[in-house]
Design an enzyme around this catalytic site. Structure first.
Site, PDB file in Angstrom:
ATOM      1  N   HIS A  55       0.603  -0.718  -0.846  1.00 42.01           N
ATOM      2  CA  HIS A  55      -0.026   0.105   0.054  1.00 42.01           C
ATOM      3  C   HIS A  55       0.783   1.430   0.038  1.00 42.01           C
ATOM      4  O   HIS A  55       2.162   1.163  -0.166  1.00 42.01           O
ATOM      5  CB  HIS A  55      -1.030  -0.225   0.999  1.00 42.01           C
ATOM      6  N   HIS A  57       1.094   3.726   1.376  1.00 45.66           N
ATOM      7  CA  HIS A  57       1.805   4.889   3.227  1.00 45.66           C
ATOM      8  C   HIS A  57       3.026   4.658   3.180  1.00 45.66           C
ATOM      9  O   HIS A  57       4.164   3.795   2.847  1.00 45.66           O
ATOM     10  CB  HIS A  57       1.631   4.499   4.349  1.00 45.66           C
ATOM     11  N   ASP A  59       5.760   5.050   5.655  1.00 42.89           N
ATOM     12  CA  ASP A  59       6.473   3.466   5.641  1.00 42.89           C
ATOM     13  C   ASP A  59       6.165   2.202   5.755  1.00 42.89           C
ATOM     14  O   ASP A  59       6.980   0.944   5.873  1.00 42.89           O
ATOM     15  CB  ASP A  59       6.546   3.485   7.170  1.00 42.89           C
ATOM     16  N   HIS A 113      -7.621  -0.677   5.028  1.00 41.90           N
ATOM     17  CA  HIS A 113      -6.927   0.133   6.401  1.00 41.90           C
ATOM     18  C   HIS A 113      -6.277   1.444   4.719  1.00 41.90           C
ATOM     19  O   HIS A 113      -6.416   2.450   5.496  1.00 41.90           O
ATOM     20  CB  HIS A 113      -5.433  -1.075   6.079  1.00 41.90           C
ATOM     21  N   HIS A 170       4.697  -4.975  11.048  1.00 39.15           N
ATOM     22  CA  HIS A 170       5.057  -4.279  12.139  1.00 39.15           C
ATOM     23  C   HIS A 170       4.763  -4.949  13.428  1.00 39.15           C
ATOM     24  O   HIS A 170       3.923  -5.913  13.144  1.00 39.15           O
ATOM     25  CB  HIS A 170       3.502  -2.550  12.545  1.00 39.15           C
TER      26      HIS A 170
END
Length: 253
Positions: A55, A57, A59, A113, A170
């Protein structure tokens, strides 16, 4: 067999290099920290040939440009998120297949998300890279999607073979376990799992990857279709409403 190198990135991300010794190809699964990925590949004398983004983002895709500049690799990105992802060469979407050497990976749409989030499932290797869609004992915050959309995404992951190892992005498992025990306090398997997680984190060990079979029995977000959990959260017979209630509760837990 495929080789996986897992390493910490940034504050709580995991980086993954997926290497096929037969073809010599190596894929980065997301790129939270370009320097860390390049160093890890160099240490192993692996040539990075692809980036598989889950995705948009930063990070997860923030290292694309630097890694591509250093290696000339091909960058794959999900269709809906691609406009916000740097250096994309190939757009992928749900139902398509990508390859690392002779190993095939199914692209699974898991929006919620972010709207365009995808996961990569390698059936012959019994592994899936799920980004922030699903965590050990948790799931990602619903930043862009809707509860029905996110629940559909999770049901796609629930349908994978139970032996699948889930590589999430994560190290959130300890905090996820605390919420899971709040959400589903009578779940004996969850209690055992949470204790194991506590010991692993106390020893400085990762809790990722996790096996889908265990998550199906303990992860409250995957159990929103469980009648007992639905009743506890006030939505008998309604998996979407139960999921939405769980996600909202976790946001403020």
């Amino acid at each position: 067999m495929l080789e996986i190198h897992q390493f910490p990135c940034l504050s709580d991300n995991y980086g993954y290099l997926l290497h096929d010794p037969d073809s010599g190809e190596t894929a980065c699964i997301d790129t939270p920290d370009a320097a860390a990925y390049l160093h890890a590949a160099q240490e192993r004398e692996w040539q990075i040939t692809q980036i598989w983004n889950t995705h948009w983002h930063p990070d997860h895709a923030g290292g694309n440009e630097a890694i591509k500049a250093a290696t000339g690799c091909t960058v794959l990105a999900p269709e809906i998120d691609a406009e916000r992802i740097p250096a994309v060469d190939r757009i992928v979407k749900h139902g398509e297949t990508v390859w690392l050497g002779e190993w095939d990976a199914a692209v699974i749409g898991v929006g919620g998300h972010t709207n365009g989030h995808v996961a990569y499932h390698l059936p012959d290797a019994e592994m899936a890279f799920v980004g922030d869609a699903l965590f050990a004992l948790g799931c990602g915050r619903m930043f862009e999607g809707t509860a029905p959309q996110f629940w559909t995404s999770l049901t796609r992951l629930k349908a994978l073979p139970p032996a699948t190892m889930l590589y999430c992005a994560h190290e959130y498992t300890a905090s996820n376990a605390r919420f899971a025990l709040h959400a589903d306090p009578d779940n004996a398997e969850l209690q055992t799992y949470a204790e194991e997680i506590r010991h692993r984190r106390d020893a400085g060990q990762p809790t990722v990857p996790s096996k889908l079979l265990r998550e199906l029995k303990t992860n409250p977000f995957l159990r929103a279709d469980n009648p007992e959990l639905q009743a506890r959260w006030g939505h008998p017979g309604d998996a979407v409403a139960t999921f939405a209630a769980l996600r909202a509760a976790k946001d403020t837990f």
